[in-house]
Motif scaffolding. Structure first.
Motif, PDB file in Angstrom:
ATOM      1  N   MET A   1       0.828  -1.217   0.000  1.00 40.05           N
ATOM      2  CA  MET A   1       0.000   0.000   0.000  1.00 40.05           C
ATOM      3  C   MET A   1       0.863   1.269   0.000  1.00 40.05           C
ATOM      4  SD  MET A   1      -2.649   1.339   2.808  1.00 40.05           S
ATOM      5  CE  MET A   1      -3.252  -0.301   3.240  1.00 40.05           C
ATOM      6  N   LYS A   2       0.373   2.267  -0.725  1.00 42.97           N
ATOM      7  CA  LYS A   2       1.077   3.548  -0.768  1.00 42.97           C
ATOM      8  C   LYS A   2       1.018   4.246   0.598  1.00 42.97           C
ATOM      9  CE  LYS A   2       2.110   3.818  -5.218  1.00 42.97           C
ATOM     10  NZ  LYS A   2       0.997   4.019  -6.152  1.00 42.97           N
ATOM     11  N   ASN A   3       1.841   5.238   0.761  1.00 44.85           N
ATOM     12  CA  ASN A   3       1.747   6.090   1.940  1.00 44.85           C
ATOM     13  C   ASN A   3       0.362   6.730   1.968  1.00 44.85           C
ATOM     14  OD1 ASN A   3       1.935   7.972   3.936  1.00 44.85           O
ATOM     15  ND2 ASN A   3       3.225   9.370   2.751  1.00 44.85           N
ATOM     16  N   ARG A   4      -0.338   6.500   3.054  1.00 45.57           N
ATOM     17  CA  ARG A   4      -1.733   6.894   3.107  1.00 45.57           C
ATOM     18  C   ARG A   4      -1.955   8.390   2.910  1.00 45.57           C
ATOM     19  NH1 ARG A   4      -5.232   2.549   5.906  1.00 45.57           N
ATOM     20  NH2 ARG A   4      -7.301   3.356   5.584  1.00 45.57           N
ATOM     21  N   ASP A   5      -0.994   9.178   3.298  1.00 48.72           N
ATOM     22  CA  ASP A   5      -1.164  10.624   3.172  1.00 48.72           C
ATOM     23  C   ASP A   5      -1.113  11.096   1.726  1.00 48.72           C
ATOM     24  OD1 ASP A   5      -1.425  10.872   5.885  1.00 48.72           O
ATOM     25  OD2 ASP A   5       0.711  11.157   6.225  1.00 48.72           O
ATOM     26  N   SER A   6      -0.561  10.264   0.851  1.00 41.74           N
ATOM     27  CA  SER A   6      -0.430  10.684  -0.538  1.00 41.74           C
ATOM     28  C   SER A   6      -1.602  10.204  -1.396  1.00 41.74           C
ATOM     29  CB  SER A   6       0.881  10.164  -1.115  1.00 41.74           C
ATOM     30  OG  SER A   6       0.838   8.766  -1.226  1.00 41.74           O
ATOM     31  N   ILE A   7      -2.579   9.580  -0.768  1.00 38.46           N
ATOM     32  CA  ILE A   7      -3.754   9.135  -1.514  1.00 38.46           C
ATOM     33  C   ILE A   7      -4.712  10.313  -1.679  1.00 38.46           C
ATOM     34  CG2 ILE A   7      -5.747   7.601  -1.469  1.00 38.46           C
ATOM     35  CD1 ILE A   7      -3.975   5.616   0.116  1.00 38.46           C
ATOM     36  N   PRO A   8      -5.137  10.593  -2.925  1.00 36.86           N
ATOM     37  CA  PRO A   8      -5.995  11.754  -3.166  1.00 36.86           C
ATOM     38  C   PRO A   8      -7.290  11.709  -2.368  1.00 36.86           C
ATOM     39  CG  PRO A   8      -5.259  10.798  -5.250  1.00 36.86           C
ATOM     40  CD  PRO A   8      -4.825   9.869  -4.158  1.00 36.86           C
ATOM     41  N   ALA A   9      -7.707  12.847  -1.862  1.00 39.03           N
ATOM     42  CA  ALA A   9      -8.969  12.947  -1.134  1.00 39.03           C
ATOM     43  C   ALA A   9     -10.125  12.482  -2.013  1.00 39.03           C
ATOM     44  CB  ALA A   9      -9.195  14.392  -0.689  1.00 39.03           C
ATOM     45  N   ALA A  10     -10.018  12.766  -3.302  1.00 33.54           N
ATOM     46  CA  ALA A  10     -11.092  12.391  -4.227  1.00 33.54           C
ATOM     47  C   ALA A  10     -11.246  10.876  -4.288  1.00 33.54           C
ATOM     48  CB  ALA A  10     -10.812  12.955  -5.616  1.00 33.54           C
ATOM     49  N   THR A  11     -10.138  10.168  -4.179  1.00 34.96           N
ATOM     50  CA  THR A  11     -10.200   8.701  -4.166  1.00 34.96           C
ATOM     51  C   THR A  11     -10.972   8.212  -2.945  1.00 34.96           C
ATOM     52  OG1 THR A  11      -8.150   8.353  -5.412  1.00 34.96           O
ATOM     53  CG2 THR A  11      -8.785   6.628  -3.866  1.00 34.96           C
ATOM     54  N   ILE A  12     -10.679   8.805  -1.802  1.00 31.95           N
ATOM     55  CA  ILE A  12     -11.344   8.397  -0.558  1.00 31.95           C
ATOM     56  C   ILE A  12     -12.850   8.656  -0.625  1.00 31.95           C
ATOM     57  CG2 ILE A  12     -11.435   8.804   1.936  1.00 31.95           C
ATOM     58  CD1 ILE A  12      -8.401   9.597   1.614  1.00 31.95           C
ATOM     59  N   GLU A  13     -13.236   9.697  -1.336  1.00 26.03           N
ATOM     60  CA  GLU A  13     -14.665   9.992  -1.486  1.00 26.03           C
ATOM     61  C   GLU A  13     -15.362   8.993  -2.415  1.00 26.03           C
ATOM     62  OE1 GLU A  13     -16.071  13.831  -1.132  1.00 26.03           O
ATOM     63  OE2 GLU A  13     -14.886  13.573   0.691  1.00 26.03           O
ATOM     64  N   ARG A  14     -14.579   8.401  -3.322  1.00 30.14           N
ATOM     65  CA  ARG A  14     -15.198   7.439  -4.245  1.00 30.14           C
ATOM     66  C   ARG A  14     -15.313   6.047  -3.650  1.00 30.14           C
ATOM     67  NH1 ARG A  14     -12.484  10.648  -8.291  1.00 30.14           N
ATOM     68  NH2 ARG A  14     -10.591   9.495  -7.813  1.00 30.14           N
ATOM     69  N   LEU A  15     -14.432   5.707  -2.730  1.00 26.25           N
ATOM     70  CA  LEU A  15     -14.471   4.361  -2.152  1.00 26.25           C
ATOM     71  C   LEU A  15     -15.844   3.995  -1.567  1.00 26.25           C
ATOM     72  CD1 LEU A  15     -10.956   4.061  -0.439  1.00 26.25           C
ATOM     73  CD2 LEU A  15     -11.710   3.011  -2.572  1.00 26.25           C
ATOM     74  N   PRO A  16     -16.496   4.897  -0.818  1.00 26.76           N
ATOM     75  CA  PRO A  16     -17.812   4.547  -0.308  1.00 26.76           C
ATOM     76  C   PRO A  16     -18.813   4.242  -1.417  1.00 26.76           C
ATOM     77  CG  PRO A  16     -17.029   6.567   0.725  1.00 26.76           C
ATOM     78  CD  PRO A  16     -16.037   6.205  -0.326  1.00 26.76           C
TER      79      PRO A  16
END
Lengths: 215, 215
Positions: A1-16
């Motif tokens: 897994m990548k460093n969690r801080d470098s994951i785009p906020a937009a990605t986190i919004e799409r996961l749900p």
DNA sequence: TAGATTGTTAATCGATTAACAATC
DNA sequence: TAGATTGTTAATCGATTAACAATC
């Protein structure tokens, strides 16, 4: 897994969105496997974006085949943390607060509202969906006893900062803010503003522009 | 003014924040003028971003001085279209729907809910904040008679698409969707999804990650 | 004039999309 | 083997931030 801080906020919004879609697929549909194209198609998201989003967390698919619906749902659930129930308190037993308590489907997303607080003597003691409304003076006790980390704030704007100061003092880590005001909190507290005014205004903006063009 | 289609969506989301802040400033504070630094500071937005956002729509400030609070509020209000009241209907008189109808402050943002609809015979005829709940069968008549362009959808996910198909058929232009489902509409209809599940999950994601790090 | 602050251009940063080798 | 689809790198696109001339 990548460093969690470098994951785009937009990605986190799409996961749900992926999660909910997979949940639906695993309950109602018969297909065992779904491709990034199928999954994206249902949500209006390009397949390449689906794959990219997932790639931040690992490899979940099989080349030439696709993703196993049940497995991927489980994996994303774990990534998001919705595989367990997170106890939360809600402050402000007004209309919106009561609506959120009654909202079906939150439990599927890992949220369990365990207590409700208000400062209005007329509301204290009432029940909302079988949960008794407590006095705001009992905040401290409940947060510590039940080890709560998550709070939902549905008080009027002018009361929000004061409530939030208390929440932070008593150890709350994350705040879902429905008050139409900016909250000042220490850096390590996570706040998400659910600003309904922004929502309606962006609609009116588009509508207003559309009408002008028609005339 | 720039071509409206080339203005970033993020800019449009910030305008309501500026507007509300200026509104507060013009009511409570004495200052006649505000700088981009002051305004941004109150909202956690860099001054350079404030200036950039405004620059898409024209020149509103005076170099070396700042922006006139009352004037800028008025200008942004006009840009957003909240200088007039937009009549809207709400479909789904459940908890969330009732909360939205009762929500104070929408009128300041240009929204006026003029009718409420539901398909539940137990709800039809009831009043929510003095507005009578009508049967969903009366949709057509009301939309046309009152020339409504804006609809708020707070029905359960499984009923949403059907309701929206009707709304589109009867001429609604913009939809504020609170149902946790994607809606399929023609290209010229503007939909804004207010997905509460996304909100709570992004909080849980951060919380879950924080907890893991502490252990 | 000196200090402050705008409006805008250019540079940077971050997110999306295209392309394609890997592989089922 | 041929067709399908992933995972990832590179290219593109878009948004934010820095820098600064204009000007009050």
């Amino acid at each position: 897994m990548k460093n969690r801080d470098s994951i785009p906020a937009a990605t986190i919004e799409r996961l749900p969105l992926y999660y909910r879609c997979l949940d639906k697929l695993s309950t109602f549909e018969e297909a065992e496997v779904v491709s990034s194209k199928d999954l994206g198609g249902k949500l209006g998201i390009p397949s390449t974006q689906v794959r990219k989003d997932l790639s931040y967390y690992g490899e979940f698919g099989r080349r030439g085949v696709g993703y196993n619906v049940v497995e991927l749902r489980k994996s994303i659930g774990k990534i998001l943390g919705v595989n367990k129930l997170w106890p939360a308190i809600l402050i402000g037993a007004g209309n919106l607060g009561r609506a959120l308590v009654n909202y079906q489907g939150f439990s599927k997303m890992g949220l369990e509202i365990v207590n409700i607080f208000d400062n209005d003597l007329n509301k204290i003691g009432n029940r909302v969906d079988s949960i008794e409304v407590k006095s705001i003076n009992d905040l401290d006790e409940v947060i510590n006893k039940k080890d709560i980390n998550l709070a939902i704030v549905t008080v009027p704007a002018n009361a929000a900062q004061e409530v939030v100061d208390d929440l932070v003092k008593y150890g709350i880590q994350a705040i879902w803010n429905f008050s139409p005001t900016r909250l000042y909190v220490p850096d390590d507290i996570f706040v998400r503003n659910e600003d309904l005014a922004v929502g309606i205004v962006s609609l009116i903006y588009h509508l207003s522009w559309q009408m002008q063009n028609e005339e």
